[in-house]
Design a protein around this motif. Structure first.
Motif, PDB file in Angstrom:
ATOM      1  N   ARG A  13      -2.678  -8.294  -4.727  1.00  0.00           N
ATOM      2  CA  ARG A  13      -2.932  -7.837  -3.355  1.00  0.00           C
ATOM      3  C   ARG A  13      -4.192  -8.513  -2.822  1.00  0.00           C
ATOM      4  N   TYR A  28       3.376 -14.274   0.217  1.00  0.00           N
ATOM      5  CA  TYR A  28       2.256 -13.777   1.031  1.00  0.00           C
ATOM      6  C   TYR A  28       2.122 -14.754   2.186  1.00  0.00           C
ATOM      7  N   THR A  60       3.164  -7.044   7.764  1.00  0.00           N
ATOM      8  CA  THR A  60       2.280  -6.077   7.088  1.00  0.00           C
ATOM      9  C   THR A  60       0.961  -6.706   6.659  1.00  0.00           C
ATOM     10  N   ARG A  61       0.902  -8.034   6.632  1.00  0.00           N
ATOM     11  CA  ARG A  61      -0.267  -8.770   6.118  1.00  0.00           C
ATOM     12  C   ARG A  61      -0.519  -8.451   4.657  1.00  0.00           C
ATOM     13  N   TYR A  71      -6.638 -13.752  -0.956  1.00  0.00           N
ATOM     14  CA  TYR A  71      -5.437 -13.487  -1.752  1.00  0.00           C
ATOM     15  C   TYR A  71      -5.256 -14.685  -2.674  1.00  0.00           C
ATOM     16  N   PRO A 104       1.207  -8.977   0.453  1.00  0.00           N
ATOM     17  CA  PRO A 104       2.209  -9.693  -0.322  1.00  0.00           C
ATOM     18  C   PRO A 104       3.469  -8.839  -0.486  1.00  0.00           C
ATOM     19  N   VAL A 105       4.593  -9.494  -0.606  1.00  0.00           N
ATOM     20  CA  VAL A 105       5.865  -8.783  -0.779  1.00  0.00           C
ATOM     21  C   VAL A 105       6.536  -9.308  -2.042  1.00  0.00           C
ATOM     22  N   ARG A 155       7.323 -13.480  -5.413  1.00  0.00           N
ATOM     23  CA  ARG A 155       6.348 -12.835  -4.538  1.00  0.00           C
ATOM     24  C   ARG A 155       5.960 -13.801  -3.416  1.00  0.00           C
ATOM     25  N   GLN A 215       8.408  -9.836   6.422  1.00  0.00           N
ATOM     26  CA  GLN A 215       7.751  -8.560   6.097  1.00  0.00           C
ATOM     27  C   GLN A 215       6.254  -8.769   5.834  1.00  0.00           C
ATOM     28  N   SER A 216       5.928  -9.844   5.111  1.00  0.00           N
ATOM     29  CA  SER A 216       4.537 -10.125   4.797  1.00  0.00           C
ATOM     30  C   SER A 216       3.749 -10.457   6.071  1.00  0.00           C
TER      31      SER A 216
END
Lengths: 341, 294
Positions: free
Chosen positions: A321, B177, B284-285, A193, B287-288, B175, B280-281
């Motif tokens: 992503r 992660y 879920t693994r 990432y 990025p948010v 953002r 959340q990140s």
């Protein structure tokens, strides 16, 4: 051993040239460069012939190996030609702009049984080798996480042209760290990432970035490859790693060993390595392989793996992503990854 | 200056001791039986504020019980409110506290925002932190417990603290992660990539190990400046208390000279939503993305 140089576009060529010139068993046989004044300057410095067209140099049967320090965009074309001419090859990193070119380079060397090595000299740094040894011995237990930095100053010139360099800080300063991490951890990166951006400069390539990488053994690594060393900083840059293990931690700055020189005439610290520089050991290993190894591309694959990671990082930064490395490989096979940004 | 300290026995007494070491400050301790406040606790509070004009209330109860006491203090005319940590509160309660304090022209301060040298960092560099560049905050903590639940709680507390500082100093986050690794029983490493609206690329690392430096390093590089701060965190109870005394002394000096501006609700919401996004990140693994409307 007679060595030919193809291009001095990458400034590391001067370091390699200076070291080779002092090796008693090496002759710098010829220099070729598309930039004629630069090539002539190098030929004068190393007292050897200047041959403008590198194809002509490759015809010289007395030359055993070539060192390629051209703009990244030219690596594939030159490596394939050198392999076809049967010359052992040391090529500056990054390997290529895209995976298709990288595969062509490796295939050409395998077909012609030519030794092919990428210039990844940081493996030869004493402190980095000590880290590898400590991790291998289990001194810090199982490694869970690593953070690395390979920051520096903006190099300028063709490095800022994405069509020639493939990108900015991300591609230029991630290759070394990925190589060291894969080597020390003995593991492969599966997922990347990345965030990247500009630090307010007018450059057309990114100068700041941050990568988060997952390894197949569960290690999480983060890496900062930014050109965030502003001109007033006295050091050129850094190469740091901090390993977090379940029995302890390990922190190293690969560039910190050396004699530090402050000089009023130059607003920059000069760090003179203790003993011989890392590039010396890299060149020695390359020359030893040229003499003893026939065929294979022992280090070409390392250049390819590092390139896969950087290309995945660019995709990730564009799409916001994480990107699986296997998907980058599949895209390349489908002719999808052009590698320019 | 009169300060009323409201809290459970240990934390209230610790703070009272600290105030006792600062010239010109008198601490009045109200040890409560119920953090939410029982009838007898309220009666004792009313009695204390009726006897003395209190300049400040230091609320040393758990975050989600702050509001009751802040409300009481504001009604009693107290002009400065110091809470532990805004993040134990829900967004609605937090909004209400800030709104009530603004309406009554009272100062509301949070303990994790007054600690040096983080506040100093923003005070000195201010707007220069709101430009594109890179940021790294790495907190390394030595742990001396085998209790995983304690480690989780400590990580949570410090994550709140550091995210609070970063969003306070560097502005809105676009953002995040995040990843965590480790064994959770005695070791954990959290890495968070933060993309700020300013173009700053941030990196928050939080490492807990048995053997570790006990430090916090912050480094910010922009096109014109590189700013670093390295803080050795207190290793012992005594060092910790000495650090608290310094923080409180400076806080009191500030209040007497140039009272700090209140945090806006937007600023506090930003901190809460960044923390939510990190959670959340981690789950879920992925990025948010955040926006101010979240």
């Amino acid at each position: 051993m007679r060595v030919g140089f193809i291009s001095f576009a990458h400034f590391h060529a001067w370091t390699y040239g200076d070291l080779l010139a002092r090796m008693c068993d090496v002759t710098i046989a010829a220099i070729s460069d598309a930039d004629v004044p630069r090539g002539r300057k190098a030929a004068d410095r190393y007292r050897c012939p200047f041959i403008p067209d590198y194809h002509a140099m490759l015809q010289d049967d007395t030359i055993d190996c070539v060192i390629i320090c051209a703009e990244t965009v030219r690596h594939a074309e030159i490596v394939v030609s050198a392999a076809q001419a049967g010359k052992a090859i040391l090529c500056e990193k990054p390997m290529a702009l895209n995976l298709d070119d990288a595969h062509r380079m490796i295939a050409a060397c395998q077909e012609t049984r030519v030794y092919f090595q990428l210039a990844l000299p940081n493996r030869y740094l004493g402190p980095i080798r000590d880290v590898k040894d400590a991790v291998d011995r289990g001194n810090i237990g199982r490694v869970h996480a690593v953070h690395s930095t390979n920051r520096g100053k903006n190099p300028g010139g063709w490095f800022l042209d994405p069509h020639q360099s493939g990108g900015g800080a991300l591609i230029d300063h991630t290759i070394h760290a990925v190589d060291i991490l894969r080597w020390v951890l003995n593991a492969e990166i599966t997922e990347v990432y990345a965030e990247m951006g500009h630090m307010g400069t007018s450059a057309s390539v990114e100068d700041i970035a941050l990568l988060t990488m997952m390894f197949d053994n569960g290690v999480i690594a983060s890496h900062d490859p930014s050109c965030s060393y502003i001109p007033s900083r006295l050091e050129w840059g850094d190469l740091t790693f901090e390993f977090v293990g379940d029995r302890g931690g390990l922190r190293v700055d690969g560039f910190s060993q050396g004699v530090v020189v402050y000089d009023n005439r130059h607003p920059q610290i000069t760090r003179v390595p203790v003993g011989l520089p890392k590039e010396y050991f890299m060149l020695r290993e390359f020359l030893d392989h040229c003499l003893s190894v026939h065929g294979g591309s022992a280090y070409g694959i390392d250049g390819l793996r590092a390139l896969e990671v950087t290309l995945a990082a660019y995709q990730s930064a564009a799409l916001h992503r994480p990107i699986f490395i296997r998907d980058v490989r599949i895209s390349a096979k489908e002719g999808d990854a052009d590698g320019t940004h | 200056m009169n300060v009323i300290v409201v809290g459970r026995s240990q934390s209230a007494e610790l703070r009272a001791n600290i105030y006792g070491l600062i010239n010109g400050v008198r601490a009045h301790v109200l040890v409560v039986s119920d953090q939410n406040g029982s009838m007898s606790d309220f009666a004792r509070f009313d009695h204390a504020v009726a006897r003395k004009n209190m300049d400040m209330i230091d609320v040393a109860v758990a975050g989600n019980h702050c509001h009751t006491w802040v409300d009481k203090a504001l009604q009693a005319g107290i002009r400065t409110v110091l809470c532990t940590n805004p993040f134990g509160l829900g967004e609605r309660r937090l909004e209400q506290i800030v709104h009530d304090c603004d309406n009554r022209r009272a100062h509301v301060l949070f303990r994790n925002m007054i600690a040096l040298p983080y506040r100093d960092y923003r005070d000195r560099f201010g707007a220069q932190l709101l430009t594109p560049g890179t940021l790294r905050l790495w907190r390394r903590c030595a742990i001396d417990t085998d209790d995983g639940s304690l480690l989780d709680a400590r990580e949570r507390h410090l994550l709140h603290h550091d995210v609070g500082f970063l969003t306070w100093a560097m502005g809105a986050v676009e953002r995040v992660y995040a990843h965590r690794t480790g064994t959770h029983d005695f070791q954990t490493h959290l890495t968070v990539s933060l993309r700020f609206a300013s173009g700053m690329i941030g990196h928050l690392l939080l490492s807990f190990c048995r053997v570790s430096l006990n430090t916090v390093e912050v480094e910010v590089s922009t096109a014109t400046r590189t700013m670093t701060v390295s803080v050795t965190e207190p290793d012992t109870e005594q060092e910790s208390q000495e650090r608290l005394i310094i923080d409180y002394r400076i806080l009191i000096d500030h209040l007497r000279t140039f009272p700090p501006t209140n945090f806006g609700i937007a600023e506090l919401r930003r901190q809460l939503s960044t923390l939510d996004a990190i959670d959340q990140s981690l789950e879920t693994r992925l990025p948010v993305s955040l926006n101010e409307e979240r």
